[in-house]
Design a protein around this motif. Structure first.
Motif, PDB file in Angstrom:
ATOM      1  N   ALA A 252       0.710  -1.286   0.069  1.00 41.52           N
ATOM      2  CA  ALA A 252       0.213  -0.129   0.396  1.00 41.52           C
ATOM      3  C   ALA A 252       1.064   0.884   0.164  1.00 41.52           C
ATOM      4  O   ALA A 252       0.661   2.316  -0.799  1.00 41.52           O
ATOM      5  CB  ALA A 252      -0.636   0.015   0.948  1.00 41.52           C
ATOM      6  N   ILE A 256       0.518   4.060  -2.640  1.00 41.19           N
ATOM      7  CA  ILE A 256      -1.146   5.070  -3.078  1.00 41.19           C
ATOM      8  C   ILE A 256      -0.717   6.129  -4.048  1.00 41.19           C
ATOM      9  O   ILE A 256      -1.533   6.569  -4.262  1.00 41.19           O
ATOM     10  CB  ILE A 256      -0.409   5.006  -0.887  1.00 41.19           C
ATOM     11  CG1 ILE A 256      -1.617   3.885  -0.780  1.00 41.19           C
ATOM     12  CG2 ILE A 256      -1.237   6.797  -1.523  1.00 41.19           C
ATOM     13  CD1 ILE A 256      -2.163   4.476   0.766  1.00 41.19           C
ATOM     14  N   VAL A 277       0.906   9.565   4.819  1.00 42.76           N
ATOM     15  CA  VAL A 277       1.143   8.187   4.648  1.00 42.76           C
ATOM     16  C   VAL A 277       2.276   7.656   5.998  1.00 42.76           C
ATOM     17  O   VAL A 277       1.910   7.114   7.479  1.00 42.76           O
ATOM     18  CB  VAL A 277       1.249   6.736   3.274  1.00 42.76           C
ATOM     19  CG1 VAL A 277       2.063   5.874   3.907  1.00 42.76           C
ATOM     20  CG2 VAL A 277       1.099   6.803   2.256  1.00 42.76           C
ATOM     21  N   LEU A 312      -7.105   1.277   3.633  1.00 42.83           N
ATOM     22  CA  LEU A 312      -7.280   0.936   2.269  1.00 42.83           C
ATOM     23  C   LEU A 312      -8.484   1.087   1.827  1.00 42.83           C
ATOM     24  O   LEU A 312      -8.455   1.334   0.540  1.00 42.83           O
ATOM     25  CB  LEU A 312      -6.709  -0.028   2.173  1.00 42.83           C
ATOM     26  CG  LEU A 312      -5.562  -0.775   2.670  1.00 42.83           C
ATOM     27  CD1 LEU A 312      -5.178  -2.283   2.838  1.00 42.83           C
ATOM     28  CD2 LEU A 312      -4.223   0.719   2.394  1.00 42.83           C
ATOM     29  N   VAL A 315      -9.509   4.596   0.611  1.00 44.12           N
ATOM     30  CA  VAL A 315      -8.599   5.375  -0.201  1.00 44.12           C
ATOM     31  C   VAL A 315      -9.349   4.813  -1.390  1.00 44.12           C
ATOM     32  O   VAL A 315      -9.394   5.724  -2.796  1.00 44.12           O
ATOM     33  CB  VAL A 315      -6.960   4.966   0.446  1.00 44.12           C
ATOM     34  CG1 VAL A 315      -6.235   5.320  -1.032  1.00 44.12           C
ATOM     35  CG2 VAL A 315      -6.461   5.359   1.397  1.00 44.12           C
ATOM     36  N   VAL A 330      -5.911   7.815   3.908  1.00 45.31           N
ATOM     37  CA  VAL A 330      -3.919   7.001   3.950  1.00 45.31           C
ATOM     38  C   VAL A 330      -3.275   7.287   5.259  1.00 45.31           C
ATOM     39  O   VAL A 330      -2.344   6.446   5.433  1.00 45.31           O
ATOM     40  CB  VAL A 330      -3.061   8.321   2.986  1.00 45.31           C
ATOM     41  CG1 VAL A 330      -1.861   8.610   2.371  1.00 45.31           C
ATOM     42  CG2 VAL A 330      -3.820   8.481   1.862  1.00 45.31           C
ATOM     43  N   ALA A 333      -4.081   4.113   6.593  1.00 47.11           N
ATOM     44  CA  ALA A 333      -3.136   2.754   5.659  1.00 47.11           C
ATOM     45  C   ALA A 333      -1.904   2.970   6.203  1.00 47.11           C
ATOM     46  O   ALA A 333      -1.059   1.685   6.094  1.00 47.11           O
ATOM     47  CB  ALA A 333      -3.392   3.557   4.279  1.00 47.11           C
ATOM     48  N   PHE A 393      -5.363  -3.723  -3.546  1.00 50.40           N
ATOM     49  CA  PHE A 393      -6.043  -2.729  -1.794  1.00 50.40           C
ATOM     50  C   PHE A 393      -7.066  -3.641  -1.213  1.00 50.40           C
ATOM     51  O   PHE A 393      -7.444  -3.880   0.171  1.00 50.40           O
ATOM     52  CB  PHE A 393      -6.618  -1.859  -2.760  1.00 50.40           C
ATOM     53  CG  PHE A 393      -5.863  -0.296  -2.164  1.00 50.40           C
ATOM     54  CD1 PHE A 393      -4.591  -0.017  -3.431  1.00 50.40           C
ATOM     55  CD2 PHE A 393      -6.018   0.768  -1.758  1.00 50.40           C
ATOM     56  CE1 PHE A 393      -3.678  -0.022  -3.399  1.00 50.40           C
ATOM     57  CE2 PHE A 393      -4.690   1.828  -1.843  1.00 50.40           C
ATOM     58  CZ  PHE A 393      -4.512   1.158  -2.431  1.00 50.40           C
TER      59      PHE A 393
END
Length: 419
Positions: A252, A256, A277, A312, A315, A330, A333, A393
């Motif tokens: 991820a 991303i 992130v 996830l 997103v 994000v 994640a 994802f």
């Protein structure tokens, strides 16, 4: 061990030696393998693909090959530090990482050559990774292990937040080749500072020697053979949870920015999301580790990993016009990798004998490294095959839910921290 060498947290963490050691660890993680290679590749995916005509899976191969080298090296890292000394191993690690980054900016752009350099960047630098520093921290902290990990991980989290933006800024000004070279120089400076601080505060070589001595005392009370640990169901629950969350997390965080760019977000905005992130990584690193000192570690792991899987889905399903919700997704994640790195050493210390902590954690880190190999390439391959990131994802979401529930089966601690 406390009877032979003073643990840095025997008087709490508010002492000079512990503070400087953790500052050194934080600087080392800021300039270490995990920040400089996997997280940086996430920013380079689309620019390299456009500049060189490579597919997403080919560019992602850089992260995959780096984790391949790391995965091979990490189980042997404790033995290497015992054999050659901690300081020497760290110098070799940071010099190798800096050299690999400089080479990526200077050699001809051929996928085979780049893949080889990326492989060496993992093979020769495992000691500079979170797994390498967890071996050091786990050797000299016990009662406040989770908090010590969380404080050291501020360095990793800071790098995860700032390095994508920094790399993207240098990339925009000077191009991708100069960006790799500048990052190599940054690694060398931060690594040198880390070694000087960490090595001066405690005799790590003596700590490793004493741990090795205890492993050879077959008649010592509570002695458990490594083979007995590796055959236990608890070990494989921890190991498989680390593997699956690593696949989801590293897949991820690597993709991303590219996934959002595919949906119309600019490259500069995508790089900014890579920093979000990093915020999730920072929160996961610090909060989950500290909470594991207060609450049951499997429960904390389950909550944070589940939130990461939910990120996830957010997103995947949120329109790009709803930026605030995308930011939340994000950040969530990022919790996956943030929690996964804390979960491994804490669970290893609480469920397996402390005298073989480094050997146990080396194998657990190996399994997590396999996830780092599979995740970025798998996400890129499935995206190229299906034309979107929906399938990878969703697989990551399922892996997080299953792993979070699995660690709850571990039950009560077998080696609880002493007050």
């Amino acid at each position: 061990m406390s009877a032979d060498i003073g643990l840095l947290d025997q008087d709490g963490l508010l002492n000079r030696r512990a503070g400087l050691f953790l500052l050194g660890a934080a600087l080392g993680l800021l300039g270490g393998f995990a920040v400089m290679i996997p997280l940086s590749v996430s920013v380079f995916i689309k620019p390299l693909s456009q500049a060189l005509g490579w597919g997403r899976a080919e560019v992602s191969l850089l992260a995959t090959m780096s984790f391949a080298g790391f995965t091979i090296a990490v189980p042997f890292t404790p033995a290497i530090m015992e054999r050659f000394g901690v300081q020497r191993t760290m110098w070799v690690g940071y010099a190798s990482l800096a050299s690999c980054l400089l080479l990526l900016g200077t050699v001809p752009a051929k996928i085979g050559l780049f893949s080889l350099i990326a492989f060496l960047s993992g093979l020769l630098t495992a000691v500079t990774s979170p797994s390498g520093f967890m071996m050091l921290i786990g050797q000299v902290f016990n009662r406040r292990l989770g908090t010590a990990i969380g404080l050291a991980m501020i360095g990793f989290g800071t790098g995860a937040v700032g390095m994508p933006v920094f790399a993207n800024h240098v990339l925009g000004l000077l191009g991708w080749q100069a960006a790799f070279m500048v990052m190599g120089l940054v690694t060398l400076v931060l690594g040198s500072l880390s070694i000087l601080l960490v090595r001066s505060k405690v005799d790590l070589d003596e700590a490793f020697r004493l741990a090795r001595q205890k492993r050879t005392e077959a008649n010592s009370p509570g002695h458990i053979d490594l083979r007995e640990v590796f055959s236990s169901w608890r070990f494989w629950i921890v190991g498989m949870a680390m593997l699956s969350t690593s696949i989801a997390g590293f897949g991820a965080i690597t993709h991303i920015p590219a996934a959002l760019a595919d949906r119309g977000i600019s490259l500069n905005q995508a790089a900014l999301f890579a920093s979000f992130v990093g915020i999730g990584l920072l929160i996961g690193r610090i909060a989950s580790a500290m909470l594991m000192d207060i609450f049951h570690a499997p429960l904390v792991s389950m909550i944070f990993v589940t939130l990461g899987g939910l990120g996830l889905e957010i997103v995947l399903l949120t329109p790009t016009s709803t930026l605030w919700l995308l930011i939340i997704g994000v950040i969530f994640a990022g919790l996956i990798v943030g929690t996964e790195t804390d979960m491994g050493p804490v669970l290893a210390r609480r469920y397996f004998p402390p005298e073989i902590f480094n050997r146990i954690y080396g194998v657990i880190a190996f399994l997590a490294g396999l996830g780092g190999i599979v995740g970025p390439f798998l996400f890129g391959y499935l995206r190229d095959m299906a034309g979107s990131y929906e399938l990878p994802f969703r697989i990551g979401f399922i892996a997080c839910i299953v792993s979070g529930l699995a660690v709850l089966l571990l039950g009560r601690y077998r080696y609880a921290p002493k007050a």
